[in-house]
Scaffold this active site. Structure first.
Site, PDB file in Angstrom:
ATOM      1  CB  VAL A 103     -15.026   1.393  45.860  1.00 38.74           C
ATOM      2  CG1 VAL A 103     -14.217   0.116  45.804  1.00 38.74           C
ATOM      3  CG2 VAL A 103     -16.320   1.189  45.097  1.00 38.74           C
ATOM      4  CG  ASN A 134     -21.967  -1.993  36.730  1.00 35.98           C
ATOM      5  OD1 ASN A 134     -22.526  -2.683  37.572  1.00 35.98           O
ATOM      6  ND2 ASN A 134     -21.135  -1.023  37.051  1.00 35.98           N
ATOM      7  CG  PHE A 166     -31.493  -3.886  38.894  1.00 39.15           C
ATOM      8  CD1 PHE A 166     -31.302  -4.376  40.178  1.00 39.15           C
ATOM      9  CD2 PHE A 166     -30.781  -2.768  38.503  1.00 39.15           C
ATOM     10  CE1 PHE A 166     -30.432  -3.770  41.063  1.00 39.15           C
ATOM     11  CE2 PHE A 166     -29.897  -2.143  39.377  1.00 39.15           C
ATOM     12  CZ  PHE A 166     -29.729  -2.657  40.657  1.00 39.15           C
ATOM     13  CB  ALA A 226     -40.712   1.576  34.903  1.00 42.44           C
ATOM     14  N   GLY A 227     -38.602   3.852  35.887  1.00 44.46           N
ATOM     15  CA  GLY A 227     -38.362   5.131  36.558  1.00 44.46           C
ATOM     16  C   GLY A 227     -37.916   6.197  35.577  1.00 44.46           C
ATOM     17  N   GLY A 259     -29.165   6.544  36.946  1.00 49.72           N
ATOM     18  CA  GLY A 259     -28.086   7.522  37.107  1.00 49.72           C
ATOM     19  C   GLY A 259     -26.991   6.898  37.953  1.00 49.72           C
ATOM     20  CB  CYS A 302     -21.257   2.614  38.539  1.00 52.64           C
ATOM     21  SG  CYS A 302     -20.002   2.976  39.775  1.00 52.64           S
TER      22      CYS A 302
END
Ligand code: NAD
Ligand code: UGA
Length: 455
Positions: free
Chosen positions: A22, A226, A267, A270-271, A275, A278
């Site tokens: 960042v 998040n 978003f 599917a997976g 990870g 964050c």
């Protein structure tokens, strides 16, 4: 909008404390906007490298921007905190906020250390900005630290503390930073608001919405964002499980849902579980904050549990469907493509679990391969790294794609078939179409298998 702000000089001067993903990306992009930026880090190796033009992280497009702005004398690197603080209009704190060992809370040691160091050299007037992701109330504590360290300075007069969370993603950090969906600014007075608006003035041209709030709201909005994205992924992963049992197709479910503007199509891939540096830590910290406030977030707690379970369930799938496997090839070990970041990647759970079951693991990742200059993870004699996907697959019983790097999208499938002993193909990112995988024992996520083997 014309904003009049009193600055030390015509060119805004920014200091960034912490030069990681960042700090380096933000500092570089601010220098690209034309500001004078000093990026400071306490890691001397990192700063030495940067001063020699060596970029310590893999982020597409970052190297040329760093080199260009460094050459133009707008971007400087230092290990000395004074360089990032003295006579700066804005000092940003961009240090890590990892999960603390015991209770899931964000560990604020680095943030508070940075605040103390900044305080020692602060020259009025400066806005100290928390860019790190920090829990509700942290910016207020930073203000107290500065006042304690420097009784000669008064908040609201000599300095202010503001919140400006960062929403960039690794792998697309430059474009996320340069063309953000929004900028969030948390302030408690007009003066600091004006200076932060001035900082983001280059983005007014592309009509970026600027959301100005009080400081706590700004801090929470980062965790809420998040947390919500993590829930979206957790939700579609559970829909995938239902699809597998029912013989439905999760990609079509996601499409049907996503076309509803209220839901949105992003978003919903599917997976093998989310990870990265964050979502895992920020969901834990949000759950802890909510609990501490006496308003537990059962939704966030539940997505944490389901995501942890999902990663290890992926290893179980390989073991269950390919019970005699002696060797499995893993393609992609980073938590997503276009980054070298391994933090909380599904591979860190899946590979050890395969090893526990006596399976040898052959790995190829475009950034972690035999002979690469990065330190390789999984120091275990049963793990071997290869220089390309085919060498890794050769002689294995099955192959599992964990990260959807572009180069895995067009594998030579007849060659893969030939190289595999048993033809098990675990596509945990749904890169391939089931009906083109007929010769494999093909297992993807949340899809029915019309022509290929339904295992
Ligand atoms: P990082 O680990 O990549 O970098 C942190 C850097 O800070 C390190 O180089 C470390 O040496 C340095 N540092 C620590 N203490 C210091 C001190 N006292 N003085 C100077 N330097 C110090 O971390 P990161 O991924 O850049 O994350 C930083 C913050 O930004 C975190 O709060 C994270 O949640 C948040 N964030 C990260 C991302 C991302 O994509 N990585 C995106 C948005 C927000
Ligand atoms: C995420 C957020 O997207 C950023 O907005 C935020 O600034 C950042 O966290 C942060 O706070 O550090 P990042 O972790 O870099 O960014 O990457 P994402 O693209 O969000 O992916 C996170 C994980 O979710 C990856 O493992 C990815 O594979 C997974 N994912 C993402 C899915 O499984 N499905 C999806 O549809 C999207």
């Amino acid at each position: 909008m014309i904003i009049q702000v009193f600055l030390r000089s015509k060119k805004m001067k920014i200091g960034v404390v912490g030069t990681g993903y960042v700090g380096l990306v933000s500092g570089t992009c601010f220098s690209e906007f034309g500001f004078d930026v000093v990026c400071m880090d306490k890691n001397p190796r990192r700063i030495e490298d940067l001063n020699q033009g060596i970029i310590p992280i893999y982020e597409p497009g970052l190297d040329s921007l760093v080199l260009d702005n460094h050459k133009k004398n707008r971007l400087h690197f230092s290990t000395d905190i004074k360089d990032a603080v003295v006579e700066r209009d804005i000092v940003m704190i961009a240090v890590g906020t990892p999960t603390s060992d015991n209770d899931g809370a964000a560990d604020l040691t680095y943030v508070f250390e940075a605040a103390k160091d900044i305080a020692k050299h602060l020259t009025p007037y400066t806005v100290v900005v928390t860019k790190s992701t920090v829990p509700l109330g942290t910016s207020h504590k930073i203000k107290e630290i500065i006042e304690k360290e420097r009784p000669d300075l008064k908040a609201g007069i000599d300095f202010d503390v503001a919140s400006n969370p960062e929403f960039l993603r690794e792998g697309s950090a430059i474009s996320d930073f340069m063309r953000p969906d929004r900028v969030v600014i948390g302030v408690d007075n007009e003066r600091s608001e004006k200076i932060l608006r001035q900082l983001y003035r280059p983005l007014y041209l592309i009509e970026t919405p600027i959301v100005v709030t009080d400081i706590k709201t700004s801090e929470l909005s980062k965790y809420a964002s998040n947390g919500f994205l993590a829930v979206k992924i957790g939700f579609i992963n559970q829909m995938a499980d239902i699809c597998e049992q029912a013989g439905a197709n999760v990609q079509d479910v996601a499409k049907a849902m996503g076309l509803d503007g209220r839901i949105g199509k992003k978003f919903l891939h599917a997976g093998p579980g989310y990870g990265g540096s964050c979502f895992p830590k920020d969901t834990l910290a949000l759950a802890k904050t909510a609990k501490d406030l006496g308003t537990p977030s059962t939704i966030i707690e539940s997505v944490i549990t389901s995501n942890d379970h999902r990663k290890s369930a992926m290893a179980d799938r390989i073991i269950t469907h390919c019970p005699n496997a002696k060797k499995i090839a893993i393609l992609g070990i980073t938590f997503k493509p276009n980054t070298d970041d391994l933090r909380d990647a599904p591979s860190l759970v899946i590979v050890p679990k395969l090893l526990q079951h006596g399976v040898d693991v052959h790995i190829y990742d475009p950034l972690y391969y035999k002979g690469c200059e990065r330190t390789l993870p999984f120091q275990d004699s049963k793990v071997s790294f290869y220089q390309n996907a085919y060498d890794a697959i050769h002689g294995c019983d099955g192959v599992a794609i964990l990260t959807e790097w572009n180069e895995f999208r067009s594998l030579d499938l007849p060659k893969v078939q030939e190289l595999l002993k048993q033809k098990f193909f675990f596509d945990f990112r749904n890169i391939y179409k089931p009906d083109e995988m007929g010769e494999f024992y093909y297992y993807s996520i949340g899809r029915s298998f019309s022509k290929s083997h339904n295992i």
